[in-house]
Design a protein around this motif. Structure first.
Motif, PDB file in Angstrom:
ATOM      1  N   ASP A  77      -5.615   3.296  -7.000  1.00 31.92           N
ATOM      2  CA  ASP A  77      -5.820   2.683  -6.230  1.00 31.92           C
ATOM      3  C   ASP A  77      -5.025   1.220  -6.536  1.00 31.92           C
ATOM      4  O   ASP A  77      -4.285   0.518  -6.077  1.00 31.92           O
ATOM      5  N   TYR A  78      -5.210   0.962  -8.083  1.00 31.68           N
ATOM      6  CA  TYR A  78      -4.341   0.056  -8.512  1.00 31.68           C
ATOM      7  C   TYR A  78      -3.128   0.086  -9.764  1.00 31.68           C
ATOM      8  O   TYR A  78      -3.201  -0.277 -10.293  1.00 31.68           O
ATOM      9  N   VAL A  79      -2.200   1.260  -9.355  1.00 30.05           N
ATOM     10  CA  VAL A  79      -1.471   1.849  -9.756  1.00 30.05           C
ATOM     11  C   VAL A  79      -0.260   1.463  -9.026  1.00 30.05           C
ATOM     12  O   VAL A  79      -0.428   2.111  -7.863  1.00 30.05           O
ATOM     13  N   THR A  80       0.784   0.597  -9.034  1.00 23.77           N
ATOM     14  CA  THR A  80       1.511   0.718  -8.224  1.00 23.77           C
ATOM     15  C   THR A  80       2.868   0.277  -8.966  1.00 23.77           C
ATOM     16  O   THR A  80       2.838  -0.618 -10.201  1.00 23.77           O
ATOM     17  N   ARG A 111      -3.448   2.148   3.958  1.00 27.65           N
ATOM     18  CA  ARG A 111      -3.039   1.840   2.583  1.00 27.65           C
ATOM     19  C   ARG A 111      -2.471   3.182   1.929  1.00 27.65           C
ATOM     20  O   ARG A 111      -2.619   4.123   1.054  1.00 27.65           O
ATOM     21  N   ARG A 132       0.716   6.164   0.052  1.00 28.47           N
ATOM     22  CA  ARG A 132       0.846   6.390  -1.260  1.00 28.47           C
ATOM     23  C   ARG A 132       3.023   6.624  -1.084  1.00 28.47           C
ATOM     24  O   ARG A 132       2.332   7.860  -0.556  1.00 28.47           O
ATOM     25  N   ALA A 158       3.417  -3.928  -1.648  1.00 30.30           N
ATOM     26  CA  ALA A 158       2.147  -4.080  -2.145  1.00 30.30           C
ATOM     27  C   ALA A 158       1.624  -5.235  -0.868  1.00 30.30           C
ATOM     28  O   ALA A 158      -0.354  -5.016  -1.131  1.00 30.30           O
ATOM     29  N   GLY A 166      -0.799  -3.318   1.147  1.00 30.45           N
ATOM     30  CA  GLY A 166      -1.938  -1.808   0.378  1.00 30.45           C
ATOM     31  C   GLY A 166      -1.389  -0.866   0.040  1.00 30.45           C
ATOM     32  O   GLY A 166      -2.022   0.221  -0.150  1.00 30.45           O
ATOM     33  N   THR A 169       0.958   1.952  -1.896  1.00 27.76           N
ATOM     34  CA  THR A 169       1.621   1.228  -3.826  1.00 27.76           C
ATOM     35  C   THR A 169       2.999   2.609  -3.985  1.00 27.76           C
ATOM     36  O   THR A 169       2.939   4.118  -3.431  1.00 27.76           O
ATOM     37  N   MET A 206     -10.683  -4.860  -2.612  1.00 24.70           N
ATOM     38  CA  MET A 206      -9.806  -3.808  -1.065  1.00 24.70           C
ATOM     39  C   MET A 206      -9.785  -4.456  -0.032  1.00 24.70           C
ATOM     40  O   MET A 206     -10.674  -4.851   0.476  1.00 24.70           O
TER      41      MET A 206
END
Ligand SMILES: NC(=O)c1ccc[n+]([C@@H]2O[C@H](COP(=O)([O-])OP(=O)(O)OC[C@H]3O[C@@H](n4cnc5c(N)ncnc54)[C@H](O)[C@@H]3O)[C@@H](O)[C@H]2O)c1
Length: 271
Positions: free
Chosen positions: A255-258, A155, A157, A195, A198, A200, A1
């Motif tokens: 957090d790790y979905v983009t 970070r 969305r 990305a 940070g 997404t 992170m």
């Protein structure tokens, strides 16, 4: 992170908030929040703890009942009128978020128009209206919001509400399908470009939902039933069907979905 992360409620280097549905401390801008899917997402985000800037189009009244409901439940929300097809109006949305709530964490590009018309009858005016609301508006609003997120080190969305017609041709609806296909590509390109910051970016994909957008079919019981039968899970979607996925994409567990497209369509995209 990224240690520079300023996302609230997510401890740097640690596990995300254990409450799957928590958006506490986040601030969300949602376009087209006066009815349908946008309204359901605005209410769900507020219930999950986010402060909400709910946009409504110039031809829509202030969604006072929505504001009253959110406030009565102890949530925070303001409404901002803006024609999303006009980038000059976008500053008001970001300013409202900063003025009332101090930050912007989440953008949901939800507003759209359908503009169903056979290709041989499409006019330039219809093309411009649909592309400007469904694609140009989200593009420049995402740009503006991303600039603010990067400035603040957030970070954030970005969620683009697309459609199965992001990938699948729809007879008699070329202009809409092209706009949603473009929005789906915007998700992917933005995901790559943002990305490093940070941020997404994902597409949320409804199938066939019982909203104003499908009002003609909704008013005809036979067409409505037939539309339901054409969906593998046997019914049209309701705006509430989409909210858990909208919260997931905005929340700490994503957090790790983009750059992905999350279909919430009862399987319609498969047929
Ligand atoms: N209903 C469906 O079956 C379905 C299927 C796939 C995708 N979608 C997508 O879901 C999203 C929400 O649609 P819905 O079903 O709730 O329809 P809806 O017609 O109820 O909602 C659309 C919203 O966008 C707003 N809007 C339209 N033009 C605007 C403008 N210029 N500026 C600001 N706001 C504007 C409307 O006022 C309304 O609040 C849209 O992006 C739509 O394309 C819907």
């Amino acid at each position: 992170m990224n240690p520079a992360s300023s996302t609230p409620e997510t401890p740097a280097g640690g596990n995300p908030d254990p409450a799957v549905h928590s958006l506490r401390g986040r601030v969300a801008i949602i376009t087209g929040a006066s009815r349908g899917i946008g309204r359901a997402i605005a209410l769900a985000y507020a219930r999950a703890g986010a402060a909400v800037v709910g946009n409504h189009a110039p031809d829509q009244a202030v969604p006072q009942d929505l504001l009253d409901l959110i406030h009565a439940e102890g949530g925070r929300a303001v409404a901002v009128q803006a024609d999303i097809s006009q980038p000059a109006t976008h500053a008001a949305l970001v300013e409202a978020a900063l003025t009332h709530f101090g930050r912007v964490d989440i953008l949901v590009n939800n507003a759209a128009v359908k503009g169903k018309m056979p290709l041989l009858e499409v006019t330039e005016a219809l093309w411009d209206e649909v592309q400007h609301v469904n694609l140009k508006g989200p593009y420049f609003l995402a740009q503006r919001v991303a600039r603010e997120m990067i400035r603040a080190g957030t970070r954030g969305r970005i969620i683009n509400v697309t459609s199965n017609h992001e990938a699948k041709a729809l007879r008699g609806s070329s202009v809409y399908s092209i706009s949603k296909s473009g929005l789906g590509m915007l998700t992917k390109v933005l995901a790559l470009e943002l990305a490093p910051h940070g941020i997404t970016v994902n597409s949320l994909v409804p199938g066939s939902y019982a909203t104003h957008m499908n009002r003609e079919a909704m008013l005809d019981p036979e067409r409505r039933a037939a539309a339901g039968r054409s969906i593998p899970l046997g019914r049209l979607g309701e705006p509430e069907d989409l909210v858990a996925a909208a919260i997931f994409l905005a929340g700490p567990h994503a957090d790790y979905v983009t750059g992905t497209s999350l279909r919430v369509d009862g399987g319609l995209g498969l047929v």
